[in-house]
Design an enzyme around this catalytic site. Structure first.
Site: not given
Length: 389
Positions: A76-77, A160, A334
């Site tokens: 996230a960073e 993911k 997708k």
């Protein structure tokens, strides 16, 4: 107890937390810190300096993540750094050059392995961080394909996987090369190591196998296997891995294939590179074909036919995320029709027909027991928070 460290200088009190100028003790204005100023308020000079700083910082993080398997910040960073970098280039396009990180993927091969040039580039995915971003993604596709609102668009949606991207090249149905993504153009040849994975077939099943077939997917390690491996590593005085992704990458990128063979690695197939003949005309059809060839594919993959279905799927996967035995950091959407994928093509380092809808950073609540403050010889105050684990 866990320790959380931060440092601040006495002189930094001259500057506000938003990066704007504040009067100092001597009445003069302190210099703005560009890293604390919103991109919309940066001057051209500040933007150039911030762009250079981010270039160096992101490059270092890419090296630690892709080459050394030892990231020093969370995903996230890292995404926040990338988002700021891209926003600066959007507002100041003169800063975008052929060397811009916005045009690059991953990091160059480390040199530990022989290099392999990908027949087709292994690109990255653009990120969506909110439902509004997903709505915009679908709207852009409609505009590009010139579709009206009445025409349905089907999407393949899948978790993911947080692992190591891999390209497997088969010729005549036989595995000949396995390569990491590397910088998207060249990767590392890890064929000998990949051959030790049970989830990777040495020979593709079926009769209608293309002469050249590149299957792409993710090498990963389950959470349970990761914890067990770290226990063994600790007992043997070996390297302790930070998370399953680093454990999978470190296990695969071993010079000795027998070490890789001793590590419990899995592989999910989800895409393709060069194909002499396409065995399906949809993304979901290709996934089914991978299964028929002997690959494992993610059983949570679904076909969604609207933006609402995409967002609902994202929420469902996020709710069940903690119960999965492997790490995920979002959901990938997708376009299902491959002819539409081909029409949409690519922009920069990402396809127009796919996006990664990321999850918010995982959070947990703990108790702060105490704050200890030390003063350095230069007057720097360093507060250390003592937290419950």
């Amino acid at each position: 107890p866990a320790l959380c460290r931060a440092s601040t200088s006495l002189n930094s009190c001259q500057q506000g937390v938003d990066g704007r100028d504040k009067p100092g003790h001597d009445g003069k204005m302190a210099v703005k810190n560009p890293s604390l100023i919103p991109v919309s308020e940066l001057t051209a000079k500040q933007a150039k300096a911030e762009h250079a700083r981010l270039t160096a910082e992101i490059a270092q993080h890419d090296k630690r993540y892709y080459q050394e398997d030892r990231p020093s910040i969370t995903d996230a960073e890292y995404d926040e750094l990338r988002a700021r970098y891209n926003a600066i280039e959007e507002r100041f396009p003169d800063l975008r050059t052929l060397e811009s990180l916005s045009l690059k993927v991953g990091a160059a091969p480390s040199g530990k392995f022989k290099k392999v040039r990908h027949a087709l580039p292994m690109l990255s995915l653009d990120n969506a961080f909110s439902d509004e971003d997903v709505v915009d993604f679908v709207a852009r596709i409609r505009r590009f394909l010139k579709l009206d609102e009445s025409e349905k668009i089907a999407f393949s949606a899948e978790p993911k996987i947080d692992g190591l991207s891999m390209s497997l090249r088969y010729e005549g149905g036989e595995l000949v090369t396995a390569a990491t993504r590397g910088d998207g153009t060249e990767g590392e040849d890890v064929t000998a190591n990949i051959r030790t994975l049970d989830d990777v077939p040495q020979k593709l099943k079926g009769k209608a196998v293309p002469k050249v077939c590149e299957v792409r997917g993710e090498v990963y390690m389950t959470k349970r296997a990761f914890l067990q491996l770290n226990e063994r590593q600790k007992a043997a005085g070996g390297q302790i891995f930070a998370n399953p992704r680093n454990s999978a990458a470190g296990s695969l990128r071993q010079k000795d294939p027998s070490i890789t063979a001793s590590r419990p690695l899995g592989f999910f197939a989800y895409g393709w590179g060069e194909m002499s003949d396409m065995p399906a005309d949809t993304q979901t059809g290709a996934i089914k074909w991978f299964e028929a060839c002997g690959f494992k594919t993610n059983p949570l993959t679904r076909l969604c036919r609207s933006t609402d279905e995409l967002i609902a799927f994202h929420r469902k996967i996020e709710e069940g995320r903690a119960r999965l035995d492997y790490d995920i950091d979002g959901v990938v959407y997708k376009i299902d029709r491959i002819d539409w994928q081909e029409r949409l093509g690519f922009v920069s380092r990402t396809p127009r027909w796919a996006v990664a809808h990321k999850f918010p950073a995982e959070r947990a609540t703990t108790v702060m027991r105490d704050v200890l403050i030390t003063v350095g010889r230069t007057g720097v105050l360093t507060p250390t928070a003592q937290l419950e684990p």
